[in-house]
Design a protein around this motif. Structure first.
Motif, mmCIF file in Angstrom:
data_model
loop_
_atom_site.group_PDB
_atom_site.id
_atom_site.type_symbol
_atom_site.label_atom_id
_atom_site.label_comp_id
_atom_site.label_asym_id
_atom_site.label_seq_id
_atom_site.Cartn_x
_atom_site.Cartn_y
_atom_site.Cartn_z
ATOM 1 N N GLU A 1 43.358 43.209 42.957
ATOM 2 C CA GLU A 1 44.785 43.255 42.609
ATOM 3 C C GLU A 1 45.278 44.691 42.523
ATOM 4 O O GLU A 1 44.487 45.620 42.349
ATOM 5 C CB GLU A 1 45.020 42.622 41.237
ATOM 6 N N ASP B 1 41.789 34.717 37.194
ATOM 7 C CA ASP B 1 42.672 35.891 37.235
ATOM 8 C C ASP B 1 42.217 36.964 36.245
ATOM 9 O O ASP B 1 41.583 36.650 35.236
ATOM 10 C CB ASP B 1 44.092 35.427 36.866
ATOM 11 N N ASP B 2 42.572 38.192 36.545
ATOM 12 C CA ASP B 2 42.343 39.320 35.621
ATOM 13 C C ASP B 2 40.899 39.434 35.178
ATOM 14 O O ASP B 2 40.625 39.817 34.032
ATOM 15 C CB ASP B 2 43.230 39.185 34.366
ATOM 16 N N ASP C 1 41.218 42.781 38.294
ATOM 17 C CA ASP C 1 42.439 43.399 37.795
ATOM 18 C C ASP C 1 42.665 44.781 38.417
ATOM 19 O O ASP C 1 41.720 45.549 38.643
ATOM 20 C CB ASP C 1 42.374 43.523 36.274
#
Ligand code: C2E
Ligand code: MG
Ligand code: MG
Ligand code: MG
Length: 281
Positions: A234, A176-177, A199
């Motif tokens: 995202e 993630d990110d 991100d």
């Protein structure tokens, strides 16, 4: 005491620090009982594939509605829960709730659950995941755990071993990110991730013509392609951003354009919607 130090600047600064610490303390007390009082819930945000526009699954996002403090964002209370050592308990509840819900969705839809680095340090975590899967009846490959690179910073070898045991259960991992912390390509060679999440800040910057952000997304996509794993952009909010990330080769996207994080009652309607429409330019 700041006053004794005789420097005016401290007198201005100390009360602010005090208020901050006091606010944290009060918030932490409320947080400790929040789960038991039923103040926590999960919201589910759709993740779609950029080519066909089909629904791939949902990410579970934790929500805290405090009678005292109102809606407290996870960016605020997750770090508190980590410090107060109640993240394991909250995280286990998130896993159990999300997997039980996902088990009722159409086959093929996945559930992504965020996991804090602190949870992974806990010896019981792998057992919790295994138990939750057994209890919910959800097949392991429909669960994707989202971890950030913070996982590797804290306790490098331990985290890698724990992640390997999670993979042994048949659960997927998502990084993630990616790009906002101390991203290192090394993590990707030590742990088998199924996807990298880019991100939203990069998506936004690239869509506004940011050359560096564009270069970073290109590099991440190329890397993911060579590793044969998915890339999830995202924070996609506009058609321009959707078209950009699709053109750059991101395989999946998530963001308000496709749907905000919704309460559980609305996810079932979403799951049955005709997602092919969302791919139309
Ligand atoms: P994340 O995992 O990167 O989740 C994506 C965040 O982006 C979510 O914020 C989501 O609501 C937000 N978002 C989605 N689409 C858009 C968009 O189009 N525009 C904008 N501006 N934002 C968008 P949220 O729900 O506030 O969560 C923030 C972070 O808190 C998450 O980032 C995750 O790191 C953490 N978090 C949330 N739930 C949990 C949980 O159950 N456990 C743990 N450990 N962390 C959680
Ligand atoms: Mg996430
Ligand atoms: Mg993210
Ligand atoms: Mg994020």
């Amino acid at each position: 005491r700041a006053k004794d130090a005789g420097r005016g600047v401290f007198r201005v600064y100390e009360p602010a620090l005090y208020v901050q610490a006091e606010e944290r303390r009060v918030l932490e007390i409320a947080l400790r009982g929040a789960l038991d009082r039923g103040e926590m819930s999960l919201a589910y945000q759709p993740i779609i594939d950029t080519q066909g526009g089909m629904l791939r699954g949902f990410e579970a996002l934790l929500r805290w509605e405090s009678p005292e403090f109102g809606t407290v964002p996870p960016s605020r209370f997750i770090p508190l829960a980590e410090d107060a050592r109640i993240i394991a308990q909250i995280g286990a509840w998130v896993l159990r709730t999300a997997c039980a819900e996902a088990a009722s969705w159409p086959e093929g839809l996945r559930i992504a659950v965020n996991v804090s680095p602190v949870q992974l340090q806990n010896d019981g975590f792998v057992t919790t995941v295994a138990t939750v899967l057994a209890d919910s009846g959800l097949s392991a490959d429909r669960l994707e755990l989202e971890v950030t690179e913070g996982v590797f910073l804290r306790e490098d070898r331990g985290a890698t071993t724990t992640l390997a045991r999670i993979l042994d259960l048949g659960v997927r991992l998502s990084l993630d990110d990616f790009g906002i912390g101390h991203s290192s390509l090394g993590y990707l060679s030590r742990t088998r991730f199924s996807s990298i999440k880019i991100d939203g800040s990069f998506v936004r910057a690239a869509a506004r013509g940011g050359r560096e952000a564009l270069a970073i997304i290109r590099a991440v996509v190329a890397l993911a392609q060579s590793l044969d794993i998915a890339t999830i952009a995202e924070g996609v909010e506009t058609q321009d951003e959707r078209q950009l990330v699709a053109a750059l080769g991101c395989t999946h996207a998530q963001g308000d354009l496709f749907g905000r994080a919704l309460p559980v009652t609305e996810t079932r309607t979403l799951a049955e919607r005709d997602w092919t429409d969302s791919a139309a330019a």
